[in-house]
Design an enzyme around this catalytic site. Structure first.
Site, PDB file in Angstrom:
ATOM      1  N   LYS A 261     -22.358 -22.817  64.483  1.00  0.00           N
ATOM      2  CA  LYS A 261     -23.252 -22.267  63.452  1.00  0.00           C
ATOM      3  C   LYS A 261     -22.948 -22.938  62.117  1.00  0.00           C
ATOM      4  O   LYS A 261     -21.812 -22.914  61.641  1.00  0.00           O
ATOM      5  CB  LYS A 261     -23.053 -20.751  63.345  1.00  0.00           C
ATOM      6  CG  LYS A 261     -23.799 -20.100  62.163  1.00  0.00           C
ATOM      7  CD  LYS A 261     -23.648 -18.569  62.148  1.00  0.00           C
ATOM      8  CE  LYS A 261     -24.188 -17.955  60.861  1.00  0.00           C
ATOM      9  NZ  LYS A 261     -24.037 -16.490  60.809  1.00  0.00           N
ATOM     10  N   ASP A 266     -24.731 -17.964  53.346  1.00  0.00           N
ATOM     11  CA  ASP A 266     -25.550 -16.873  53.871  1.00  0.00           C
ATOM     12  C   ASP A 266     -25.652 -15.758  52.836  1.00  0.00           C
ATOM     13  O   ASP A 266     -24.776 -14.901  52.740  1.00  0.00           O
ATOM     14  CB  ASP A 266     -24.935 -16.340  55.179  1.00  0.00           C
ATOM     15  CG  ASP A 266     -25.763 -15.205  55.781  1.00  0.00           C
ATOM     16  OD1 ASP A 266     -26.911 -14.998  55.335  1.00  0.00           O
ATOM     17  OD2 ASP A 266     -25.254 -14.542  56.713  1.00  0.00           O
ATOM     18  N   LYS A 273     -27.580  -9.541  50.951  1.00  0.00           N
ATOM     19  CA  LYS A 273     -26.281  -8.880  51.072  1.00  0.00           C
ATOM     20  C   LYS A 273     -25.870  -8.295  49.714  1.00  0.00           C
ATOM     21  O   LYS A 273     -26.294  -8.799  48.673  1.00  0.00           O
ATOM     22  CB  LYS A 273     -25.214  -9.900  51.501  1.00  0.00           C
ATOM     23  CG  LYS A 273     -25.334 -10.393  52.932  1.00  0.00           C
ATOM     24  CD  LYS A 273     -24.247 -11.420  53.233  1.00  0.00           C
ATOM     25  CE  LYS A 273     -24.366 -11.975  54.651  1.00  0.00           C
ATOM     26  NZ  LYS A 273     -24.089 -10.970  55.694  1.00  0.00           N
ATOM     27  N   ASP A 284     -19.699 -19.425  56.151  1.00  0.00           N
ATOM     28  CA  ASP A 284     -20.539 -19.066  57.295  1.00  0.00           C
ATOM     29  C   ASP A 284     -20.902 -20.290  58.148  1.00  0.00           C
ATOM     30  O   ASP A 284     -21.673 -20.190  59.091  1.00  0.00           O
ATOM     31  CB  ASP A 284     -21.799 -18.333  56.814  1.00  0.00           C
ATOM     32  CG  ASP A 284     -22.383 -17.392  57.857  1.00  0.00           C
ATOM     33  OD1 ASP A 284     -21.639 -16.986  58.777  1.00  0.00           O
ATOM     34  OD2 ASP A 284     -23.586 -17.085  57.770  1.00  0.00           O
ATOM     35  N   ASP A 343     -30.992 -11.220  57.547  1.00  0.00           N
ATOM     36  CA  ASP A 343     -29.550 -11.498  57.536  1.00  0.00           C
ATOM     37  C   ASP A 343     -28.999 -11.775  58.941  1.00  0.00           C
ATOM     38  O   ASP A 343     -27.863 -12.188  59.098  1.00  0.00           O
ATOM     39  CB  ASP A 343     -28.808 -10.315  56.882  1.00  0.00           C
ATOM     40  CG  ASP A 343     -27.416 -10.686  56.412  1.00  0.00           C
ATOM     41  OD1 ASP A 343     -27.085 -11.890  56.419  1.00  0.00           O
ATOM     42  OD2 ASP A 343     -26.648  -9.775  56.025  1.00  0.00           O
ATOM     43  N   GLU A 345     -29.482 -14.252  60.787  1.00  0.00           N
ATOM     44  CA  GLU A 345     -30.052 -15.604  60.813  1.00  0.00           C
ATOM     45  C   GLU A 345     -29.323 -16.556  61.761  1.00  0.00           C
ATOM     46  O   GLU A 345     -29.912 -17.478  62.291  1.00  0.00           O
ATOM     47  CB  GLU A 345     -30.043 -16.191  59.390  1.00  0.00           C
ATOM     48  CG  GLU A 345     -28.735 -16.847  58.934  1.00  0.00           C
ATOM     49  CD  GLU A 345     -27.530 -15.909  58.858  1.00  0.00           C
ATOM     50  OE1 GLU A 345     -27.749 -14.684  58.777  1.00  0.00           O
ATOM     51  OE2 GLU A 345     -26.384 -16.399  58.900  1.00  0.00           O
ATOM     52  N   ARG A 347     -28.150 -16.251  64.759  1.00  0.00           N
ATOM     53  CA  ARG A 347     -28.649 -16.272  66.139  1.00  0.00           C
ATOM     54  C   ARG A 347     -29.954 -17.039  66.252  1.00  0.00           C
ATOM     55  O   ARG A 347     -30.285 -17.560  67.317  1.00  0.00           O
ATOM     56  CB  ARG A 347     -28.787 -14.828  66.652  1.00  0.00           C
ATOM     57  CG  ARG A 347     -29.770 -13.992  65.887  1.00  0.00           C
ATOM     58  CD  ARG A 347     -29.563 -12.494  66.115  1.00  0.00           C
ATOM     59  NE  ARG A 347     -28.393 -11.978  65.396  1.00  0.00           N
ATOM     60  CZ  ARG A 347     -27.946 -10.720  65.493  1.00  0.00           C
ATOM     61  NH1 ARG A 347     -28.558  -9.856  66.287  1.00  0.00           N
ATOM     62  NH2 ARG A 347     -26.889 -10.344  64.807  1.00  0.00           N
TER      63      ARG A 347
HETATM   64  N1  BES Z   1     -22.682 -14.330  58.706  1.00  0.00           N
HETATM   65  C1  BES Z   1     -22.951 -12.962  58.960  1.00  0.00           C
HETATM   66  C2  BES Z   1     -21.832 -12.281  59.749  1.00  0.00           C
HETATM   67  C3  BES Z   1     -20.516 -12.098  59.046  1.00  0.00           C
HETATM   68  C4  BES Z   1     -20.278 -10.978  58.291  1.00  0.00           C
HETATM   69  C5  BES Z   1     -19.502 -13.017  59.188  1.00  0.00           C
HETATM   70  C6  BES Z   1     -19.063 -10.786  57.666  1.00  0.00           C
HETATM   71  C7  BES Z   1     -18.296 -12.833  58.575  1.00  0.00           C
HETATM   72  C8  BES Z   1     -18.062 -11.716  57.820  1.00  0.00           C
HETATM   73  C9  BES Z   1     -24.237 -12.818  59.775  1.00  0.00           C
HETATM   74  O1  BES Z   1     -25.208 -13.759  59.509  1.00  0.00           O
HETATM   75  C10 BES Z   1     -24.805 -11.486  59.457  1.00  0.00           C
HETATM   76  O2  BES Z   1     -25.140 -11.283  58.330  1.00  0.00           O
HETATM   77  N2  BES Z   1     -24.916 -10.623  60.461  1.00  0.00           N
HETATM   78  C11 BES Z   1     -25.424  -9.313  60.274  1.00  0.00           C
HETATM   79  C12 BES Z   1     -26.335  -8.995  61.437  1.00  0.00           C
HETATM   80  C13 BES Z   1     -27.118  -7.719  61.289  1.00  0.00           C
HETATM   81  C14 BES Z   1     -28.107  -7.852  60.170  1.00  0.00           C
HETATM   82  C15 BES Z   1     -27.804  -7.415  62.597  1.00  0.00           C
HETATM   83  C16 BES Z   1     -24.252  -8.326  60.221  1.00  0.00           C
HETATM   84  O3  BES Z   1     -23.280  -8.533  60.944  1.00  0.00           O
HETATM   85  O4  BES Z   1     -24.320  -7.417  59.413  1.00  0.00           O
HETATM   86 ZN    ZN Z   2     -24.540 -15.564  58.757  1.00  0.00          ZN
HETATM   87 MN    MN Z   3     -26.416 -13.196  57.890  1.00  0.00          MN
END
Ligand code: BES
Ligand code: ZN
Ligand code: MN
Length: 491
Positions: A261, A266, A273, A284, A343, A345, A347
């Site tokens: 990734k 992000d 966020k 990220d 968010d 993104e 996947r």
């Molecule tokens: N990059 C983040 C995941 C992340 C969060 C990595 C904290 C490291 C530390 C990812 O893109 C994300 O924002 N995922 C969301 C998914 C949700 C919206 C379904 C999450 O985990 O909140």
């Molecule tokens: Zn992310």
């Molecule tokens: Mn995200």
């Protein structure tokens, strides 16, 4: 830092500091030999203050000009010696050397219950990895002391030195791979964004004999990578799709494809966020850093496998042109996705990359991604989440992870969880809500794989460290590189 190995004794070599590992079991014989070598050491040890207990260390002054200081490191019982303990002990010892601003270090190679090559590799890795700091932007640090210039490992036996030599060279290449990953991961988004990430991949690939192809936005559009394009929509910087290829064996052997990734920042996009901690999201793209560091190290080690690394890279930004919740997009394999949360993104861009991977007719595909906060909450900074569709592949990953102490724990992809990512008007939805968030992300990815064995490693917790450990820095530790090299060597 230069590492080398030669025959010799502590008092017979010249350095600012020596490192002497000791086991509880050999305590008496070590003291005996020390008495002849450096008398002050045996006196200090006679005091009983240091017993070589596991994870202890002490700094002594010798009164000898050629070796004024020695760090004794305690390793506990000899039968408990493990590569992990040696790697971490070497890391702590090197920190003690740095604390006295040592330039030259002599490191005594101990006889352990492990093969000398195994022990030497672990010690050298710990030494090479522990003093890393992402400090290139600090002007006042620029000319000050950073780390020793040279570490010389010594052993009295010629055969042991010969065995250690190759292992230490291997450790050097692996540590370079980890360092590449750390440098890429920790770099801020105004240094590493998609196009500069691609440029770095090209430079690193060129130096290592890895072929690098960078697909630009036009090519990405013609491939119909709808996930990568949608996430990129709010960004002023165009996306890239990086393809790195290393051929270590005959062309007829199916490659192992690594996918990373590469979200260089992000923000969450329109589903933005909160501000606190958002700067962590410069990391990220740690998954991409891991696969780039791995393929470069594999090439330098001349591992006899064909390996491909794929990196879909973009920022995720809010903007008038950004993709929004409720949008329906179509990924490269034709499936449609309802955007529930911009968010989620990672996947989307990985979905396209996993589809692209199929054209290499891979033996296996392994993706690394800082994918879900849920995985970080479940397993913390110590263990990555492992998911996949093939038990043998997962077992190989688990074995390598245990060896390098970059642990993984399997999370189940039971079909019952699919319910959470069902959409009312598209083939699948990009968020499954909070429960089992790491699993529903894994299940989402599974919709986009080809006909191959696949494993997904969620490094959201392990790729972003809140504080330094014996061998890892705060921030991006370069997690996964040692694990993958170990797996590629032993599978
Ligand atoms: N990059 C983040 C995941 C992340 C969060 C990595 C904290 C490291 C530390 C990812 O893109 C994300 O924002 N995922 C969301 C998914 C949700 C919206 C379904 C999450 O985990 O909140
Ligand atoms: Zn992310
Ligand atoms: Mn995200």
């Amino acid at each position: 830092m230069k590492v080398s190995v030669s025959t010799g004794t502590l008092s017979g070599t010249k350095a600012d500091i020596g490192i002497l590992p000791m086991f509880e079991d050999d305590y008496n014989s070590t003291i005996q030999s020390l008495h002849d070598d450096i008398p002050a050491l045996s006196l200090a040890i006679d005091s009983g203050d240091f017993k070589a207990a596991k994870r202890t260390q002490t700094l002594l002054y010798t009164g000898i000009k050629s070796m004024p200081r020695v760090v004794l490191i305690g390793l506990g019982a000899k039968k408990d010696a493990s590569t992990k303990e040696l790697r971490n002990a070497a890391g702590r010892a090197l920190k003690a050397c740095a604390a006295v601003k040592a330039k030259k270090v002599t490191f005594v190679l101990p006889d352990t219950s492990l093969a000398i090559s195994e022990a030497a590799q672990a010690l050298a890795e710990g030494a090479l990895l522990s003093l890393y700091k992402f400090d290139k932007y600090m002007s006042k640090e620029a000319n000050s002391y950073k780390q020793p210039e040279a570490v010389t490992f010594i052993h009295t036996d010629k055969k042991a030195v010969a065995d250690a030599k190759k292992a230490i060279e291997t450790a050097e290449i692996i540590s370079e791979g980890v360092t590449i990953a750390r440098d890429l991961a920790n770099a801020p988004n105004n240094e590493i964004y998609p196009e500069t990430l691609a440029k770095k991949a090209q430079e690193l690939g060129k130096a290592a004999g890895v072929k690098v192809t960078v697909l630009n936005k036009t090519k990405i559009a013609s491939l119909k990578m709808g996930g990568l394009l949608a996430v990129n929509q709010g960004s002023v910087r165009p996306p890239v799709f990086i393809v790195m290829e290393y051929n270590g064996t005959k062309a007829t052997e199916k490659p192992i494809v690594l996918v990373g990734k590469g979200v260089t920042f992000d923000s969450g996009g329109i589903s933005i966020k909160p501000g606190a901690g958002m700067s962590d999201m410069r990391l990220d793209m740690h998954g991409s850093a891991t696969v780039i560091g791995t393929i470069v190290a594999a090439a330098k080690l001349k591992i006899k496998r064909n390996i491909v690394a794929l990196v879909p890279a973009t920022e995720n930004m809010p903007d008038g042109g950004a993709y929004v919740p409720g949008d329906v997009i179509r990924l490269m394999n034709g499936k449609t996705v309802e955007i529930d949360n911009t968010d989620a993104e990672g996947r989307l861009i990985l979905g396209d990359a996993l589809t692209y991977a199929d054209r290499f007719k891979p033996q296996a595909v392994i993706d690394f991604a800082t994918l879900t906060g849920a995985c970080m909450i479940a397993l913390g900074g110590v263990t990555s989440g492992l998911m996949g569709n093939n038990d043998a592949l997962k077992a190989h990953i688990k074995a390598a992870a245990d060896t390098t102490a970059e642990y993984v724990c399997e999370l189940p992809l039971y079909e019952e969880y699919e319910e959470q990512i069902k959409s009312d008007y598209a083939d699948v939805k990009n968020s499954g809500g909070r429960p089992a968030g790491a699993i529903t992300a894994g299940l989402f990815l599974q919709h986009f794989i080809g006909d191959y064995s696949w494993a997904h490693i969620d490094i959201a917790g392990t790729g972003i460290q809140a504080k330094a450990t014996d061998i890892n820095p705060k921030g991006g530790p370069g997690v996964g590189v040692r694990m993958m090299i170990n797996m590629l060597q032993n599978w």
